[in-house]
Enzyme design. Structure first.
Site, PDB file in Angstrom:
ATOM      1  N   SER A  97      21.448  47.804  20.107  1.00  0.00           N
ATOM      2  CA  SER A  97      22.198  47.502  21.329  1.00  0.00           C
ATOM      3  C   SER A  97      21.494  47.888  22.626  1.00  0.00           C
ATOM      4  CB  SER A  97      23.580  48.160  21.279  1.00  0.00           C
ATOM      5  OG  SER A  97      24.423  47.447  20.400  1.00  0.00           O
ATOM      6  N   LYS A 236      21.695  53.320  27.949  1.00  0.00           N
ATOM      7  CA  LYS A 236      22.273  52.435  26.932  1.00  0.00           C
ATOM      8  C   LYS A 236      21.933  52.961  25.557  1.00  0.00           C
ATOM      9  CE  LYS A 236      24.650  49.166  25.327  1.00  0.00           C
ATOM     10  NZ  LYS A 236      25.025  50.146  24.286  1.00  0.00           N
ATOM     11  N   THR A 237      22.941  53.028  24.722  1.00  0.00           N
ATOM     12  CA  THR A 237      22.773  53.457  23.341  1.00  0.00           C
ATOM     13  C   THR A 237      22.414  52.274  22.454  1.00  0.00           C
ATOM     14  OG1 THR A 237      25.125  53.107  22.942  1.00  0.00           O
ATOM     15  CG2 THR A 237      24.437  55.331  23.585  1.00  0.00           C
ATOM     16  N   GLY A 238      21.932  52.587  21.268  1.00  0.00           N
ATOM     17  CA  GLY A 238      21.705  51.589  20.236  1.00  0.00           C
ATOM     18  C   GLY A 238      21.810  52.260  18.883  1.00  0.00           C
TER      19      GLY A 238
END
Length: 301
Positions: A97, A236-238
């Protein structure tokens, strides 16, 4: 929860994409800012205390940088780049993501999405994350990391426009493969932490090959995870669920500071039994390192 998420992604993905010819790998340990590489083995404790293995890349531009969008053209002005585990920092992994930042750039630039706050109607399918089960805008989908929303956007963009965007503004290996809905979740798209830092810094400065207006809109979409004492951490995470391998967690972003922003990228996975949950551990590792370097205020006790 994890089993439900795995099932959701597999159900949405279908067959694995057929590989495309890969581009050349990134130059090993190339400095994000061009000079002053430093290896920081001491940062390993932040990972080890949580049972994780991974990498952390920190890029500190020169003092007195202008705000985003007001610098001269060109990416990555000279600065100081420090890395924990530099070999891993140069290794490419599926972006998961974290690709939503690039995805939003393409969606807005092509006009597939006209307004980052316009809502896409929920399809009524109950998914395992409650926040996904309602109408979503690009902003909601960035904050909630809503898979179905960005898959719907990807279908509208189409593989051809992604490939054209990668030709203008490279990102990782630039591969789309056969499934426009899953190429950033399952591959073949892959990116290194070094490359994520270069991308994020370009976005932060408004120096990517997208219009200034599009870049400003996407900067504003980047979630604020910490906001204290005049300092904000946008990131932003992923999370990549990998069959037969430990899950991979990402956190990429920048810290907005009165005396100059800094950019970072982290990826990590469990090193063995008893590892911390990657979902909160990503931010905990990043905070420990950034606070230890005096780049993020420590929370009041």
């Amino acid at each position: 929860m994890r089993l439900l998420l795995t099932a959701l992604i597999i159900a949405a993905c279908g067959s694995p994409p057929r590989p495309e010819p890969a581009t050349a790998p990134p130059a090993a340990h190339a400095a994000a800012g061009g000079v002053a590489d430093t290896v920081r083995a001491d940062w390993g404790g932040a990972f080890e205390r949580r049972g994780l293995t991974g990498t952390f890349v920190l890029y500190e531009p020169g003092a007195g940088r202008n705000p985003p969008g007001r610098n001269p053209p060109g990416r990555n002005p000279p600065g100081r780049t420090s890395r924990y585990n530099p070999d891993r920092a140069a290794e490419r992994f599926v972006p998961a993501s974290t690709f939503k930042l690039y995805n939003a750039l393409v969606a807005l630039e092509t006009g597939v999405v006209g307004d980052p706050d316009s809502a896409f109607a929920w399809d009524g399918v109950e998914r395992s994350v409650p926040a996904w089960n309602r109408d979503q805008s690009l902003r909601d989908g960035m904050r909630n990391s809503t898979v179905w929303l960005y898959q719907r956007v990807a279908r509208r963009v189409g593989a051809g426009r992604y490939r054209a965007a990668f030709a203008r503004e490279p990102y990782g290996n630039g591969l789309v493969g056969d499934s426009v809905e899953t190429f950033w979740l399952l591959g073949p798209l892959a990116v290194s932490a070094d490359e994520e830092v270069a991308f994020v810094d370009g976005l932060r400065r408004g120096a990517l090959a997208f219009s200034p207006e599009t870049q400003a809109a996407v900067r504003d979409l980047a979630p604020v995870l910490v906001d204290t004492a005049g300092v904000r951490l946008r990131a932003k995470t992923g999370l990549a669920l990998r069959a037969g391998r430990p899950d991979l967690g990402w956190l990429i972003g920048w810290v907005e500071r009165p005396d100059g922003d800094v950019v970072f990228a982290l990826n990590a996975e469990a090193a063995g039994a008893g590892a911390a949950d990657l979902v909160p551990a990503r931010l905990a590792v990043a905070r420990e390192i950034l606070e230890g370097e005096g780049l993020l205020p420590r929370p009041a006790r």
